[in-house]
Design an enzyme around this catalytic site. Structure first.
Site, PDB file in Angstrom:
ATOM      1  N   LYS A 293       6.523   2.168  -5.320  1.00 17.09           N
ATOM      2  CA  LYS A 293       5.128   2.289  -5.277  1.00 17.09           C
ATOM      3  C   LYS A 293       5.014   2.501  -4.138  1.00 17.09           C
ATOM      4  O   LYS A 293       3.880   3.441  -3.731  1.00 17.09           O
ATOM      5  CB  LYS A 293       4.563   0.547  -4.428  1.00 17.09           C
ATOM      6  CG  LYS A 293       3.891  -0.520  -6.265  1.00 17.09           C
ATOM      7  CD  LYS A 293       3.342  -0.997  -5.531  1.00 17.09           C
ATOM      8  CE  LYS A 293       3.317  -2.922  -6.628  1.00 17.09           C
ATOM      9  NZ  LYS A 293       3.278  -3.419  -6.212  1.00 17.09           N
TER      10      LYS A 293
ATOM     11  N   ILE B  50       3.736  -8.046 -17.826  1.00 19.06           N
ATOM     12  CA  ILE B  50       2.813  -9.067 -19.366  1.00 19.06           C
ATOM     13  C   ILE B  50       1.441  -7.967 -19.452  1.00 19.06           C
ATOM     14  O   ILE B  50       0.149  -8.045 -19.858  1.00 19.06           O
ATOM     15  CB  ILE B  50       2.416 -10.129 -18.941  1.00 19.06           C
ATOM     16  CG1 ILE B  50       1.406 -10.958 -19.572  1.00 19.06           C
ATOM     17  CG2 ILE B  50       1.577  -9.965 -17.035  1.00 19.06           C
ATOM     18  CD1 ILE B  50       1.930 -10.997 -20.401  1.00 19.06           C
TER      19      ILE B  50
ATOM     20  N   ASP C  59      -3.693  -4.355  -5.916  1.00 17.90           N
ATOM     21  CA  ASP C  59      -3.524  -5.654  -5.637  1.00 17.90           C
ATOM     22  C   ASP C  59      -4.163  -6.610  -4.529  1.00 17.90           C
ATOM     23  O   ASP C  59      -4.547  -8.173  -5.076  1.00 17.90           O
ATOM     24  CB  ASP C  59      -1.862  -5.399  -5.366  1.00 17.90           C
ATOM     25  CG  ASP C  59      -0.748  -5.543  -6.211  1.00 17.90           C
ATOM     26  OD1 ASP C  59      -1.192  -5.710  -7.260  1.00 17.90           O
ATOM     27  OD2 ASP C  59       0.324  -4.030  -5.592  1.00 17.90           O
TER      28      ASP C  59
ATOM     29  N   GLU D  88      -8.322   5.312  -0.401  1.00 14.24           N
ATOM     30  CA  GLU D  88      -8.623   4.454   1.240  1.00 14.24           C
ATOM     31  C   GLU D  88      -7.475   2.667   1.263  1.00 14.24           C
ATOM     32  O   GLU D  88      -6.908   2.890   2.155  1.00 14.24           O
ATOM     33  CB  GLU D  88     -10.015   3.659   1.710  1.00 14.24           C
ATOM     34  CG  GLU D  88      -9.978   3.007   3.246  1.00 14.24           C
ATOM     35  CD  GLU D  88     -10.896   2.595   3.684  1.00 14.24           C
ATOM     36  OE1 GLU D  88     -11.406   2.576   4.585  1.00 14.24           O
ATOM     37  OE2 GLU D  88     -12.282   2.985   2.903  1.00 14.24           O
TER      38      GLU D  88
ATOM     39  N   SER E 191       5.001  -0.384 -10.318  1.00 13.76           N
ATOM     40  CA  SER E 191       6.117  -2.191  -9.837  1.00 13.76           C
ATOM     41  C   SER E 191       6.726  -1.670  -9.063  1.00 13.76           C
ATOM     42  O   SER E 191       7.503   0.121  -8.543  1.00 13.76           O
ATOM     43  CB  SER E 191       5.882  -2.528 -10.699  1.00 13.76           C
ATOM     44  OG  SER E 191       6.543  -3.759 -10.210  1.00 13.76           O
TER      45      SER E 191
ATOM     46  N   GLY F 122       5.753  -6.050  -0.383  1.00 12.42           N
ATOM     47  CA  GLY F 122       4.151  -5.436  -0.452  1.00 12.42           C
ATOM     48  C   GLY F 122       2.963  -6.009  -1.143  1.00 12.42           C
ATOM     49  O   GLY F 122       1.989  -5.719  -0.799  1.00 12.42           O
TER      50      GLY F 122
END
Length: 288
Positions: A71, A21, A107, A83, A67, A133
């Site tokens: 990652k 999306i 995230d 960081e 994704s 993750g």
């Protein structure tokens, strides 16, 4: 949206990724802000990841999102990590800054930005169901921003890896983090009772049927309950919590706000999140 000789490109890279999306979110934002950009989805094999990163520089792209399963492995192709990416060992956003590729992880920020404004993370106890993750990004952000304690539940076969990764987070931030086996439903209940925030950060519930907690799970009064899943719009986990009066948050907000932070890093502009949120809600409620 007008494409011309000045249009810059951004993309999400993974495999599979056709279902993403993210193009909807970012192209909506480019259009609303008047920024001359286009966002696409690239489904590429791992063998082409290095070349893909080189193309970000070659074509002067804004950057890319990543994704799974890229990652972690993408870090070897970057010039620098911020960081958040250093702490988690994961990158979901690459920024092309004057030809230098800088890895970020938005995230964790996205998750906490999706929570009610009155929720103050400092000094709180959070319990996270999952050790992958999303769980790592959430725990790292919380640890960086004053959380009191983190309880994390991981699958038995990943316990050693989870303990190692969370050990680094604890060491670098001074945060108290305890790891448990996610199959221990009694322990989940106990740590949920101790928490201010309970998060399902694994894929259990995407089928619309299963849940990581027991059917007789009790959600204490005042507990904030969140799920990183956004499809279905309301997972069985959230439905169970909502039935007991808990405030519940699904993963759609996390998706939006991690994207908004990536958009800001690329363009220097704020994404019109209220407008995008309305469009996303209409899209996903209609599909559930």
């Amino acid at each position: 949206m007008q494409i011309d000789g000045h249009t810059r490109l951004a993309a999400v890279v993974a495999t599979p990724i056709k279902h993403s999306i993210s193009p909807f979110i970012h192209n909506y934002a480019f259009d609303k802000t008047g920024i001359n950009g286009v966002y696409v989805a690239w489904d590429i094999p791992e063998s082409e990841l290095e070349a893909t990163l080189a193309n970000v520089k070659r074509y002067d792209m804004f950057g890319i999102n990543l994704s799974m399963p890229y990652k972690r492995i993408v870090t070897q192709y970057l010039d620098e990590l911020d960081e958040s990416a250093s702490l988690t060992g994961m990158v979901n956003t690459v920024v092309n800054k004057n030809g230098k590729l800088i890895g970020h992880n938005t995230d964790g920020y996205g998750f906490f930005a999706s929570l009610p404004q009155e929720f103050d993370l400092k000094g709180k106890t959070i319990t996270i169901l999952g050790g992958g993750g999303a769980a790592t990004a959430i725990s790292a952000y919380a640890a960086q921003n004053g959380v009191g304690k983190i309880n994390m539940f991981s699958k038995a076969k990943y316990l050693d890896v989870t303990i190692e990764r969370q050990g680094r987070v604890a060491e670098q931030t001074g945060t108290r983090i305890e790891i448990f086996d996610i199959s221990d439903k009694k322990q989940i209940q106990e740590k949920a009772n101790d928490a201010d925030l309970l998060v399902n950060a694994n894929s259990v519930g995407m089928d619309g049927i299963s849940t990581v907690v027991s059917a007789d799970m009790v959600f204490k009064e005042g507990l904030l309950v969140a799920d990183v899943i956004y499809q279905p719009f309301e997972t069985p986990f959230l439905r169970l919590a909502k039935a007991q009066g808990a405030t519940t948050i699904n993963g759609l907000g996390m998706l939006l706000f991690q994207a908004a932070e990536a958009f800001r890093l690329w363009t220097g502009e704020m994404m019109p999140t209220a407008e995008v949120w309305q469009a996303l809600e209409e899209k996903y409620k209609s599909e559930n």
